[in-house]
Write a protein that holds these residues in place. Structure first.
Motif, mmCIF file in Angstrom:
data_model
loop_
_atom_site.group_PDB
_atom_site.id
_atom_site.type_symbol
_atom_site.label_atom_id
_atom_site.label_comp_id
_atom_site.label_asym_id
_atom_site.label_seq_id
_atom_site.Cartn_x
_atom_site.Cartn_y
_atom_site.Cartn_z
ATOM 1 N N GLY A 3 0.632 -1.270 -0.065
ATOM 2 C CA GLY A 3 -0.033 0.002 -0.055
ATOM 3 C C GLY A 3 0.770 1.342 0.039
ATOM 4 N N ASP A 4 0.059 2.369 -0.055
ATOM 5 C CA ASP A 4 1.060 3.695 -0.262
ATOM 6 C C ASP A 4 1.566 3.964 1.290
ATOM 7 N N GLY A 5 0.815 3.475 2.246
ATOM 8 C CA GLY A 5 1.856 3.592 3.517
ATOM 9 C C GLY A 5 2.944 2.410 3.727
ATOM 10 N N ASP A 6 2.509 1.442 3.244
ATOM 11 C CA ASP A 6 3.480 0.366 3.450
ATOM 12 C C ASP A 6 4.817 0.550 2.587
ATOM 13 N N LEU A 41 1.552 -1.450 -6.249
ATOM 14 C CA LEU A 41 1.223 -0.532 -5.060
ATOM 15 C C LEU A 41 -0.013 0.042 -5.169
ATOM 16 N N PHE A 42 -0.978 -0.633 -4.088
ATOM 17 C CA PHE A 42 -2.349 -0.021 -4.252
ATOM 18 C C PHE A 42 -2.228 1.262 -3.666
ATOM 19 N N ASN A 43 -2.479 2.463 -4.382
ATOM 20 C CA ASN A 43 -2.393 3.785 -3.684
ATOM 21 C C ASN A 43 -3.888 4.133 -3.639
ATOM 22 N N ASN A 44 -4.350 4.209 -2.366
ATOM 23 C CA ASN A 44 -5.572 4.863 -1.949
ATOM 24 C C ASN A 44 -5.423 6.174 -1.387
ATOM 25 N N ARG A 45 -4.296 6.713 -1.380
ATOM 26 C CA ARG A 45 -3.802 7.866 -0.583
ATOM 27 C C ARG A 45 -4.567 7.916 0.793
ATOM 28 N N ILE A 46 -4.422 6.874 1.597
ATOM 29 C CA ILE A 46 -4.925 6.991 2.790
ATOM 30 C C ILE A 46 -4.304 5.526 3.616
ATOM 31 N N TYR A 47 -4.457 5.716 4.902
ATOM 32 C CA TYR A 47 -4.165 4.279 5.526
ATOM 33 C C TYR A 47 -5.470 3.783 5.803
ATOM 34 N N GLY A 48 -5.732 2.550 5.017
ATOM 35 C CA GLY A 48 -6.947 2.005 5.255
ATOM 36 C C GLY A 48 -7.107 1.032 6.549
ATOM 37 N N LEU A 49 -6.244 0.320 6.687
ATOM 38 C CA LEU A 49 -6.235 -0.631 7.509
ATOM 39 C C LEU A 49 -6.344 -0.198 9.148
HETATM 40 MG MG LIG Z 1 -3.367 3.171 1.651
#
Ligand SMILES: [Mg+2]
Ligand SMILES: Cc1ncc(C[n+]2csc(CCOP(=O)(O)OP(=O)(O)O)c2C)c(N)n1
Ligand code: SF4
Lengths: 408, 614
Positions: free
Chosen positions: A168-171, A194-202
């Motif tokens: 992810g983007d944070g990861d 890289l799954f970029n959702n521009r946020i910390y999802g988890l």
């Molecule tokens: Mg993310």
């Protein structure tokens, strides 16, 4: 991006049509659903998919008389999507963009022409990083940020494997930023999604290193202050040899990019714009809305002029060395548009820099792809050279070497 | 000219000088020659933390100590009989440790006003007679001598001056009756491409030797007989080198491809260097971007069927902790080596310490037990490394191997082992379904060891997923069930405990009961053994037990401990093993904890024992 349209099949009842499109969509092919001309069945189907994904509804039987829809050009292979579907229930929120990415991957993999036991998925931590559990391949859900390093070890230990990093983007850009850049500079033959959702999802919605400035989240109630990374510029700067971007909603485009990534020898970096409909819904809506996307997305094709717009009447050109958007008219036309060359680092950099610039469309496609020796090949070469110079000795010889003496 | 030759049992020499004076090289040469002559020996290098501290400063003093003997010895010695001090700073730092009545040999040319001032001397100790009452002082103009010896060579005076360490070495070779040839051969290999340099060093070496031979300043030569070592083929070995060989041996015997991932850190870097030079053995080494990548790449390699090893020191272990937990829950075999140094934080990077035992045991989140073992001598690092690999693979677990700066850089004569005599190391990867319905259960365990199968990517039909989320036993699927978690916590603990079932009965040096047991681990072993020998000679009822395994403890340890009225645990830390022993066995053990960045001496231990039971 399908050009075929699914007509309600005359021989099928509405229930059968519903079951057919739902099954196709769950199997990663949402073309029949999206192009369905019966609005009522279409709405019912979407609702059903959400319920199935949530686990509150059963998947319907696939009707035996279902319409076959061709969606890939690859030769048929012995594998099907099922072979890449594990027995674990998928646990993302209904509507999450991750579903599509999983679906496209499971769609493409059977046709890559590779033995399924040779695939390894390695991920870090985050919603996105749950991905390996759902692929029926070898998989390793590791720790936050470290997937590139784990994957490096997998690939170095056995260079014959096809190794995929899901992050992810944070990861990949926050806690694992260091590993990401070093993986890219080494150029192992890895594929990075890289799954970029521009946020910390988890962790439920804190801003991420790709969030826009001013992002209001639980951890930034007055708006975030620090500007975002541009993942593709970062990748280019780190020496990546394959840099690309796709979008969760663009199934076929994504399939094509996954395919190209697989075929590139070296680290293939795919940024996937992914909607987190719970914590950052609509982050990419301007790129996915039918009304706007033709003006906001620039689809890259190698060797083709950079043209976009609903009427295909806009292009990117260079004014000196400054890229500019222009409309075709009397003075300038398609011949003035910059022609994409995926081997050109300067062009790739210009394209990557358009990312957060409201004056430009967001490019999707392969920005950059060049051939460079891979790290694992170089390591193996060195070992072979060493063995040539010093015939593969035994450890006993090593122990016996140097000054030694005998006590009687 | 005939000179008195005096027979002595053992000698301790310390070479000390400026970082640029080549003291490690001098000590190394003396050591190798002494090994060839057949003495038992033990060495202790002592480097400054700075690579190039200002010349002549106290911070820049580098030293190398060797003890050699006609007897079996276990330590590099406490107080030197002979100090070679190449400048005033070296004298200042080390003179206070020289045995009263001992010998001090100085390079008089370095005792300039500037150097004296840097070392904090107001008057020149070579002239003011302050040393004469306590020591036999030899003040020799080594700088001048080598200049004379090298006359006619086309070399700058600076280069010539650098060979004065060889002069000192030559002199000591004469005093202790050792041959020059091995050093000449070595110089030939080392500087072969620069014949002038070889010539200068050889001339200086001979000049030193001849100085002893021809002047009448030295009235006595000393003879140290061959030690009575068990028959066999020997070499001199340093700890990090032995350890690297142990890893290579494990790779060869197991037929696993070795993958080493690490990040440079003193005093562990030499393991990375050594293995990197052995590419011809097929060993893959990877200098990672940091310690975290070092261990996580190794975890990836272990998942893929490689023999995964990483080596670091305490600060690196701190960074690796989260990943060690991953290896525990993923149940993957790998070896994590900690060459301990002084802490906390950067601490004393070039000095030895034993203060990371509790870190190895407990510094992970959650219940994350893993086997911990320690090597006890430089040569033993070989066997400990081999054993660590074997246990990791057999039990599918990360293993921590503790060594320390003293073991890593120290050396001893070492009987070269035969690979064929090492314990069996067979590995079998899973290659088919392990339950009746054709599926593969990634956590279906071996009944005896509780190890799970090792199924590696590329194996048809065994596709499976693992990760850091709690596993359901048997299937390996993600599982949040409370009872399963409890079961898995207990299972992981039991798996580590099971390792003790294959230990040989614990060896005790001395009687199985008595007034006091000295209990040791790691690099303190030698000092404890020497102390026990001395005390037993004095008829004290003292025994010594050194622990190879810190986790699990041997099954018979509890019964052994209660047979002694007192238990003393010397450690170079503030009391770590003692906490574990007290907690596990409820015995009132006492500690001897000296945390000075150097080995505890046998004298310190004897003294403490006598205070306790004397
Ligand atoms: Mg993310
Ligand atoms: C060492 C560590 N620190 C923090 C966390 C908590 N954590 C888990 S996922 C995550 C962020 C995930 O964001 P991203 O990588 O963007 O993934 P997404 O969930 O958005 O797919 C954080 C901070 C953790 N698991 N481990
Ligand atoms: S929180 Fe967001 S990213 Fe995570 S599963 Fe839900 S929708 Fe997807």
């Amino acid at each position: 991006m399908a050009d075929s349209k699914t007509k309600s099949n005359q021989t099928q009842s509405p229930e059968e049509i519903l079951a057919t499109v739902v099954n196709h969509a769950l199997d990663g092919n949402d073309v029949p659903l999206n192009t369905l001309d019966n609005k009522v069945i279409k709405a019912k189907a979407k609702a059903m998919i959400v319920r199935i994904n949530k686990g509150t509804a059963e998947r319907p039987e696939m009707p035996t008389n279902s319409t076959q829809v061709e969606t890939t050009t690859s030769a048929p292979s012995a594998y099907t999507r099922k072979d890449f579907t594990s027995d674990q229930a998928v646990r993302w929120c209904p509507g999450c963009g991750d579903y599509s990415i999983l679906a496209q991957t499971q769609k493409v993999f059977p046709d890559l022409g590779r033995k399924k036991e040779d695939f390894v998925f390695v991920s870090g931590i985050g919603c996105s990083s749950r991905f390996p559990y759902y692929m029926d391949t070898f998989g390793f859900h590791t720790i936050h940020g470290r997937a590139p390093a784990v994957a490096t070890g997998v690939k170095l230990a056995n260079p014959d494997l096809s190794v995929w990093v899901v992050t992810g983007d944070g990861d990949s850009l926050s806690i694992g930023g260091n590993h990401t850049i070093h993986m890219l500079r080494r150029n192992l033959d890895l594929n990075v999604m890289l799954f970029n959702n521009r946020i910390y999802g988890l962790t439920k919605g804190q801003y991420s290193p790709t969030s826009e400035v001013g992002k209001v989240t639980k951890s930034t109630p007055m708006g975030s202050l620090d500007g975002p990374f541009n993942p593709l510029s970062l990748a280019l700067g780190a020496g990546a040899t394959f840099v690309s971007r796709t979008l969760d909603k663009e199934s076929k485009h994504m399939q094509d990019i996954i395919n190209q990534s697989y075929n590139h020898k070296g680290t293939s970096f795919i940024e996937i714009y992914q909607n987190c409909n719970i914590f950052n819904d609509g982050a990419f809506s301007s790129l996915t809305d039918r009304d706007t996307k033709s003006d906001t997305v620039l689809l890259l094709e190698d060797g083709q002029p950079m043209v976009f717009g609903a009427e295909k009447n806009k292009g990117i050109r260079l004014d000196g060395n400054i890229p500019k958007v222009f409309e075709f008219g009397d003075k300038l036309n398609i011949d003035d548009a910059l022609v994409h060359d995926k081997k050109d680092y300067i062009i790739a950099s210009l394209l990557a820099n358009m990312t957060y610039n409201p004056d430009f469309p967001d490019p999707l496609g392969v920005f950059y792809a060049i051939d460079m020796p891979t790290y694992e090949d170089l390591i193996v070469d060195q070992i072979n050279d060493a063995i040539k110079k010093k015939p593969k000795g035994s450890v006993q010889q090593l122990l016996d070497s140097g000054d030694n003496w005998v006590v009687k | 000219m005939s000179r008195a030759t005096q027979q002595v049992e053992e000698v301790v020499i310390r070479f000390a000088g400026d970082s640029g004076d080549g003291m490690q090289l001098t000590g190394g040469r003396f050591t190798d020659t002494t090994a060839i002559v057949g003495n038992d020996l033990s060495t202790l290098p002592d480097f400054p933390a700075e690579i190039r501290a200002p010349a002549g400063s106290l911070a820049g003093v580098s030293a190398f100590q060797i003890k050699f003997s006609s007897k079996d010895i276990h330590t590099p010695g406490d107080t030197p009989d002979v100090l070679v001090a190449m400048n005033p700073a070296a004298l200042q730092v080390h003179q206070k440790e020289v045995k009263p009545g001992g010998t001090i040999i100085c390079n008089a040319n370095a005792f300039t006003p500037k150097n004296l001032k840097l070392a904090g001397y107001e008057t020149n100790p070579l002239e003011d007679k302050t040393l004469d009452d306590y020591f036999t002082l030899y003040s020799i103009e080594m700088g001048k001598m080598v200049t004379l010896a090298c006359e006619g060579l086309d070399l700058s005076s600076k280069i010539v001056d650098r060979s004065k360490n060889l002069y000192a070495l030559g002199l000591l070779f004469w005093i202790y009756d050792r041959p020059l040839q091995p050093t000449k051969d070595w110089l030939e290999v080392k500087f072969g491409k620069k014949p002038e340099l070889v010539e200068a060093n050889v001339r200086s070496l001979e000049a030193g030797y001849n100085y002893g031979d021809t002047t009448e300043i030295f009235t006595t030569r000393y003879k140290v007989d061959k030690a009575n070592l068990p028959p066999g083929k020997y070499r001199n070995i340093m700890g990090n080198n032995a350890l690297s060989m142990g890893l290579a041996a494990a790779a060869e015997k197991s037929k696993l491809g070795m993958f080493f991932g690490g990040y440079p850190i003193t005093p562990a870097s030499d393991i990375l260097h050594t293995l990197s030079a052995w590419k011809h053995l097929g060993i893959k080494t990877f200098q990672a971007e940091d310690e975290i990548a070092g261990i996580t790449s190794v975890i990836g390699a272990a998942f893929t069927g490689g023999l995964g090893v990483t080596a670091t020191s305490g600060p690196g272990i701190a960074l690796k902790s989260e990943a060690m937990g991953l290896a525990v829950i993923a149940e993957l075999p790998l070896v994590v080596i900690n060459v301990q140094r002084g802490g906390p934080s950067t601490g004393l990077p070039t000095k030895t310490e034993q203060s990371d035992l509790l870190q190895a045991m407990y510094c992970r989140n959650g219940e994350a037990p893993l086997p911990v073992l320690a090597s006890s001598t430089p040569g033993d690092c070989f066997f400990a490394a081999y054993e660590a690999c074997r246990i990791a693979v057999k039990y599918m677990t990360p293993v921590v191997l503790l060594t320390d700066g003293y073991l890593a850089n120290g050396s001893e004569p070492w009987q070269i082992p035969a690979l064929k005599d090492l314990p069996d190391f067979k590995v079998k990867f899973a290659d088919k379904s392990n339950i009746s319905d054709g599926q593969f259960m990634a956590y279906l365990r071996n009944k005896d060891t509780l190890a799970r199968p090792w199924a590696i990517p590329g194996t048809k039909g065994l596709e499976h997923r693992i990760g850091g989320i709690e596993k359901e036993d048997v299937t390996g699927n993600v599982n949040y069930d409370p009872d399963n978690h409890h079961h898995m916590v207990k299972t992981r603990e039991q798996k580590v405990k099971n390792i003790a079932n294959e230990f040989d009965p614990t060896e005790i040096f001395g009687k199985k009961s008595g007034d006091l047991l000295i209990l040791s681990w790691g690099g303190t072993m030698g000092a404890c053994r020497s102390a026990a020998e001395a005390l037993q000679d004095e008829k004290f009822k003292v025994s010594h037990l050194n622990l190879r395994w810190l986790n699990p403890f041997p099954n018979d340890l509890g019964e052994i401990l209660i047979k002694f009225k007192n238990v003393l645990i010397p450690e170079i830390n503030n009391g770590q093993l003692i906490k574990m022993i007290r907690a596990e066995y409820l015995v009132d053990a006492k500690g001897l904890n000296l945390v000075r960045g150097k080995p505890i001496s046998s004298d310190d231990i004897q003294h403490t024992v006598k205070e306790m039971i004397g």
